[in-house]
Design a protein around this motif. Structure first.
Motif, short mmCIF file in Angstrom:
data_model
loop_
_atom_site.label_atom_id
_atom_site.label_comp_id
_atom_site.label_asym_id
_atom_site.label_seq_id
_atom_site.Cartn_x
_atom_site.Cartn_y
_atom_site.Cartn_z
N TYR A 22 -7.30 11.92 2.04
CA TYR A 22 -6.58 11.90 3.18
C TYR A 22 -6.08 13.64 3.38
O TYR A 22 -5.28 13.99 4.22
CB TYR A 22 -4.95 11.29 3.06
N MET A 50 -7.21 -4.71 -2.01
CA MET A 50 -7.98 -4.42 -3.29
C MET A 50 -7.28 -5.30 -4.26
O MET A 50 -8.32 -5.82 -5.27
CB MET A 50 -7.98 -3.06 -3.46
N VAL A 106 5.17 12.40 0.36
CA VAL A 106 5.26 11.18 -0.35
C VAL A 106 5.50 11.44 -1.66
O VAL A 106 4.73 12.16 -2.53
CB VAL A 106 3.69 10.53 -0.23
N TYR A 111 -1.31 2.29 3.59
CA TYR A 111 -0.05 2.78 3.06
C TYR A 111 0.32 4.08 3.17
O TYR A 111 1.47 4.52 3.55
CB TYR A 111 -0.15 2.34 1.65
N LEU A 112 -0.74 5.00 2.89
CA LEU A 112 -0.35 6.19 3.06
C LEU A 112 -0.28 6.82 4.44
O LEU A 112 0.54 7.73 4.56
CB LEU A 112 -1.65 7.14 2.28
N GLY A 113 -0.86 6.14 5.33
CA GLY A 113 -0.52 6.73 6.63
C GLY A 113 0.96 6.26 7.21
O GLY A 113 1.56 7.02 7.59
N PHE A 137 -0.82 -5.20 -7.12
CA PHE A 137 -0.79 -6.00 -8.37
C PHE A 137 0.38 -7.09 -8.38
O PHE A 137 0.10 -7.86 -7.62
CB PHE A 137 -0.68 -4.55 -9.33
N VAL A 174 6.30 0.50 -2.21
CA VAL A 174 5.21 -0.19 -2.94
C VAL A 174 5.79 -1.02 -3.74
O VAL A 174 6.77 -0.47 -4.80
CB VAL A 174 4.40 0.92 -3.69
N ALA A 210 3.27 5.99 4.67
CA ALA A 210 4.17 6.96 3.71
C ALA A 210 4.38 8.30 4.28
O ALA A 210 5.50 8.95 4.03
CB ALA A 210 3.70 6.68 2.51
N GLN A 211 3.30 8.85 4.58
CA GLN A 211 3.52 10.43 5.01
C GLN A 211 4.29 10.74 6.23
O GLN A 211 4.85 11.76 6.16
CB GLN A 211 2.07 10.91 5.07
N VAL A 214 -5.00 1.17 0.52
CA VAL A 214 -4.13 2.19 0.23
C VAL A 214 -4.30 3.26 1.21
O VAL A 214 -2.83 3.99 1.44
CB VAL A 214 -4.49 2.97 -1.17
N ALA A 215 -5.00 3.29 2.13
CA ALA A 215 -5.06 4.24 3.28
C ALA A 215 -4.18 4.11 4.29
O ALA A 215 -3.30 4.85 4.65
CB ALA A 215 -6.66 4.21 3.85
#
Lengths: 159, 159, 159
Positions: free
Chosen positions: B32, A122, B155, A146-148, A42, A10, A150-151, A143-144
């Motif tokens: 999630y 966003m 994460v 990203y998390l997909g 950001f 990130v 990252a996990q 963000v969803a």
């Protein structure tokens, strides 16, 4: 999920030196055959801005933000060591002397190595940045997504 | 260790925008179905302060620290872009226009989603912050507890 | 790859408080029997500088950088809260009162616990830092070695 290792970063910071660190790690991981994603959110979005002014319709506040934020990687400032503006110039001078790649070249290299460069939709919305203003080849997600990534990642960093 | 995925965030920063990023990622991870912990340490503790003044016994230095640090999420400043104090107001104005949740609401949402909000007891002690001054529902722990969570996490971020 | 858990920290920041957080987490992880690496890059290299002036051959720019950057952990500044220079002194005073270990002692403890302290050779080159100027017992490596450690790590942080 493949057998490939995965690195996700990130990039929140709009500092030249922090963005350099992010792209150096990303390029290293890609050379290591990782699947790599940099999620720009950001102030990190500024690294993806084109350096020319793009005509798009904006509200007054969005125009102000657009002017105040650096337009592209080459215009970003350092996180530390501003001595009457000497900081960024010094670092760039020294980098040149040592044949280190400047940030725009690190970004180009990342694209060539198929590092996935993602812009956070966003915060684009919040800061009034539009797709036309960002580099070609950038992907757009939230963000969803990203998390997909990252996990399933081995190396996940927030910079 | 359950089959659930896990996200842990060390929130070290006392910046409004960085705390927003932390809580947006945390809320996304909770949606999630991850088990999520935010470990608030150093200046990140300010996000958990109640916004009123709480009467507790403090030394002179602790009182000074207490006054100098922002009292609660809504009072935190931005990491960049302070233009004669315009920064935080601008961001909050723009967030409102875009129906983005302000930080106190993001914290409230995190609590509702059962994100574990932890205050670092070692830095509370250093900064002279007492439990009465922090939001209800916060847990108290040290670095060992953080590492216990993080070593099973997919994460893990430092913000 | 052993059965041991592993923690890796990229210490990019040259701030006293962020370096403290890095070393507290590292020492905690070592106590937890993790294999721990701190990879010092950019301003984080300052934490590894000896506090005396070491005579080495440098270019003019390298000498300037050397003078501008803090010489060793004890000289580093805070990330926030500079009130006419009060910040670092206040924190150190409060730490002493609370029997918290100052940064140089945290680094000493890390060495005793066999935390691997690595200096990033690429940024040493950029900033003109030479091995003679850094603490004894430090290892020297680049981003590839960092990634080799991190991809087997459970807790990977960028600070």
């Amino acid at each position: 999920m493949t057998d490939k290792k995965r690195t996700t970063i990130v990039l929140f910071s709009g500092d030249y030196d922090k963005a350099m660190a992010a792209y150096i790690i990303a390029n290293g991981a890609a050379a290591y055959d990782h699947e790599v994603t940099i999620f720009h959110t950001f102030w990190g979005l500024n690294a993806l801005r084109k350096d020319e002014n793009i005509e798009v319709k904006k509200s007054f506040m969005e125009k102000m933000f657009g002017k105040m934020m650096p337009r592209g990687a080459d215009k970003m400032g350092l996180s530390k060591m501003h001595f009457a503006g000497m900081g960024p110039k010094m670092i760039k001078g020294i980098m040149k002397k040592h044949n280190a790649l400047p940030l725009p070249d690190l970004i180009e290299m990342a694209k060539e190595q198929e590092v996935k460069l993602v812009a956070c939709t966003m915060t684009m919305d919040l800061l009034g940045l539009q797709k036309e203003e960002l580099l070609d080849g950038v992907e757009y997600a939230g963000v969803a997504a990203y998390l997909g990534d990252a996990q399933d990642g081995q190396v996940n960093l927030f910079i």
